[in-house]
Design a protein around this motif. Structure first.
Motif, PDB file in Angstrom:
ATOM      1  N   GLU A 237     -86.871 -21.335 -75.278  1.00 52.46           N
ATOM      2  CA  GLU A 237     -87.044 -22.368 -76.266  1.00 52.46           C
ATOM      3  C   GLU A 237     -85.842 -22.461 -77.192  1.00 52.46           C
ATOM      4  N   GLN A 238     -85.052 -21.395 -77.240  1.00 51.75           N
ATOM      5  CA  GLN A 238     -83.778 -21.218 -78.011  1.00 51.75           C
ATOM      6  C   GLN A 238     -82.712 -22.197 -77.093  1.00 51.75           C
ATOM      7  N   VAL A 239     -82.937 -21.957 -75.690  1.00 55.50           N
ATOM      8  CA  VAL A 239     -82.013 -22.745 -74.884  1.00 55.50           C
ATOM      9  C   VAL A 239     -82.231 -24.285 -75.119  1.00 55.50           C
ATOM     10  N   GLY A 240     -83.508 -24.451 -75.178  1.00 56.68           N
ATOM     11  CA  GLY A 240     -83.853 -26.092 -75.641  1.00 56.68           C
ATOM     12  C   GLY A 240     -83.253 -26.519 -76.953  1.00 56.68           C
ATOM     13  N   SER A 241     -83.387 -25.525 -77.915  1.00 55.78           N
ATOM     14  CA  SER A 241     -82.989 -25.798 -79.182  1.00 55.78           C
ATOM     15  C   SER A 241     -81.399 -26.109 -79.293  1.00 55.78           C
ATOM     16  N   ILE A 242     -80.691 -25.191 -78.557  1.00 58.89           N
ATOM     17  CA  ILE A 242     -79.205 -25.424 -78.567  1.00 58.89           C
ATOM     18  C   ILE A 242     -78.779 -26.652 -77.763  1.00 58.89           C
ATOM     19  N   LEU A 243     -79.667 -26.693 -76.873  1.00 60.15           N
ATOM     20  CA  LEU A 243     -79.148 -28.074 -75.825  1.00 60.15           C
ATOM     21  C   LEU A 243     -79.379 -29.414 -76.609  1.00 60.15           C
ATOM     22  N   ILE A 244     -80.596 -29.354 -77.200  1.00 59.22           N
ATOM     23  CA  ILE A 244     -80.786 -30.641 -78.170  1.00 59.22           C
ATOM     24  C   ILE A 244     -79.806 -30.882 -79.199  1.00 59.22           C
ATOM     25  N   GLY A 245     -79.478 -29.779 -80.085  1.00 60.23           N
ATOM     26  CA  GLY A 245     -78.413 -29.814 -81.033  1.00 60.23           C
ATOM     27  C   GLY A 245     -77.142 -30.461 -80.622  1.00 60.23           C
ATOM     28  N   LEU A 246     -76.757 -29.940 -79.250  1.00 60.61           N
ATOM     29  CA  LEU A 246     -75.548 -30.213 -78.701  1.00 60.61           C
ATOM     30  C   LEU A 246     -75.569 -31.473 -78.136  1.00 60.61           C
ATOM     31  N   VAL A 247     -76.360 -32.260 -77.621  1.00 60.19           N
ATOM     32  CA  VAL A 247     -76.464 -33.359 -77.205  1.00 60.19           C
ATOM     33  C   VAL A 247     -76.362 -34.310 -78.310  1.00 60.19           C
ATOM     34  N   ILE A 248     -77.136 -34.051 -79.425  1.00 59.35           N
ATOM     35  CA  ILE A 248     -77.039 -35.013 -80.532  1.00 59.35           C
ATOM     36  C   ILE A 248     -75.639 -34.995 -81.159  1.00 59.35           C
ATOM     37  N   LEU A 249     -75.152 -33.885 -81.312  1.00 62.07           N
ATOM     38  CA  LEU A 249     -73.837 -33.768 -82.030  1.00 62.07           C
ATOM     39  C   LEU A 249     -72.751 -34.724 -81.138  1.00 62.07           C
ATOM     40  N   ILE A 250     -73.086 -34.390 -79.702  1.00 65.81           N
ATOM     41  CA  ILE A 250     -71.842 -35.176 -78.772  1.00 65.81           C
ATOM     42  C   ILE A 250     -72.041 -36.727 -78.810  1.00 65.81           C
ATOM     43  N   LEU A 251     -73.502 -37.026 -78.850  1.00 68.22           N
ATOM     44  CA  LEU A 251     -73.594 -38.564 -78.954  1.00 68.22           C
ATOM     45  C   LEU A 251     -73.257 -39.075 -80.125  1.00 68.22           C
ATOM     46  N   ILE A 252     -73.425 -38.329 -81.305  1.00 67.66           N
ATOM     47  CA  ILE A 252     -72.916 -38.917 -82.550  1.00 67.66           C
ATOM     48  C   ILE A 252     -71.288 -39.016 -82.668  1.00 67.66           C
ATOM     49  N   ILE A 253     -70.640 -37.993 -81.949  1.00 72.25           N
ATOM     50  CA  ILE A 253     -69.140 -37.950 -81.961  1.00 72.25           C
ATOM     51  C   ILE A 253     -68.674 -39.161 -80.985  1.00 72.25           C
TER      52      ILE A 253
END
Length: 267
Positions: A237-253
């Protein structure tokens, strides 16, 4: 029959050359396939399914935690490492690029600097990260130094291409009217290079965001270390949270950097 079709039919047929290239490619592909196993590991498939399950059921408390242990803070730290490292690399790449440009300095000096840049680009980022961790200790500072040194090679190479395409006629006309060296740099060189340099820098920052996330795996700060610890502890569940946050940040950038680059290129 059109003129283009006639020219195409009249073009020489290099069947032997094409067949040779195709045969070499096929042989290389066949040899490459024999060097690795295509068997699927059942344990690996289970881990993959667990990661997908973590993405579908993330730990929302961990994802929105505002402390220094939460995803938001770790993403901000990763962003800061990538940004500072890009700025350091961009600044250091400028003098090296001018020294590597054959239309600015003598060719022997140019080739020496180019060899140095090739060497810098050859060493992987993880190797630099392990080296700097030994020097400065684990943490974000080692990540900034790693991102900075790895950025120099690519940025300087692209800077050199821009410098060698300078319109020298502008500089010659400025010299003819008695402009000083500072005035030639300020009004002749900088206007031609500024937008290109900034566009390349933004592109490199986009790449560095991904590298900064990976560098955390070796202890160079950022979100990589919590990600690998969560995977080793089977906290999907923590892995999923980290990957979701990372994907959203990279998409914004990615979205912002594309907008900025298009404005710089199109003026």
């Amino acid at each position: 029959m059109t003129t283009i079709e006639k020219q195409l039919l009249q073009a020489p047929r290099n069947h032997r050359y094409v067949l040779t290239v195709v045969a070499i490619v096929v042989i290389l592909l066949a040899w490459s396939v024999t060097e690795f196993s295509l068997k699927l590991d059942s344990n690996g498939m289970k881990i993959a399914s667990n990661i997908v399950g973590g993405l579908l059921n993330p730990d929302l408390d961990f994802l929105f935690n505002l402390s220094d242990k939460g995803v938001i803070y770790l993403l901000w730290e990763t962003f800061a490492i990538a940004l500072l490292g890009t700025i350091v690399g961009a600044i250091l790449a400028v003098p090296l690029a001018f020294l590597a440009a054959s239309n600015i300095v003598p060719k022997p000096i140019s080739w020496i600097i180019r060899l140095l840049l090739i060497f810098i680009r050859t060493v992987p980022a993880l190797v630099y990260g392990l080296m700097f961790i030994r020097v400065t200790g684990p943490g974000p500072f080692a990540g900034v130094l790693t991102i900075g040194i790895t950025s120099i090679g690519m940025l300087a190479k692209l800077y050199v291409d821009a410098i060698e395409e300078l319109d020298v006629k502008v500089l010659e006309s400025m010299t003819s009217i008695g402009c000083t060296t500072f005035e030639k740099i300020r009004y002749g060189i900088i206007p031609q290079l500024a937008s290109i340099f900034l566009s390349v820098m933004i592109y490199r920052f986009d790449m560095n965001m991904r590298e900064a996330a990976i560098l955390g795996l070796v202890g160079a700060g950022g979100i990589g270390a919590p990600l690998i610890f969560a995977m080793q502890g089977y906290k999907w569940e923590q892995v999923g949270s980290i990957l979701i946050g990372l994907v959203i940040l990279i998409l914004i950038i990615e979205f912002i950097s594309n907008k900025l680059r298009s404005k710089l290129v199109n003026g």
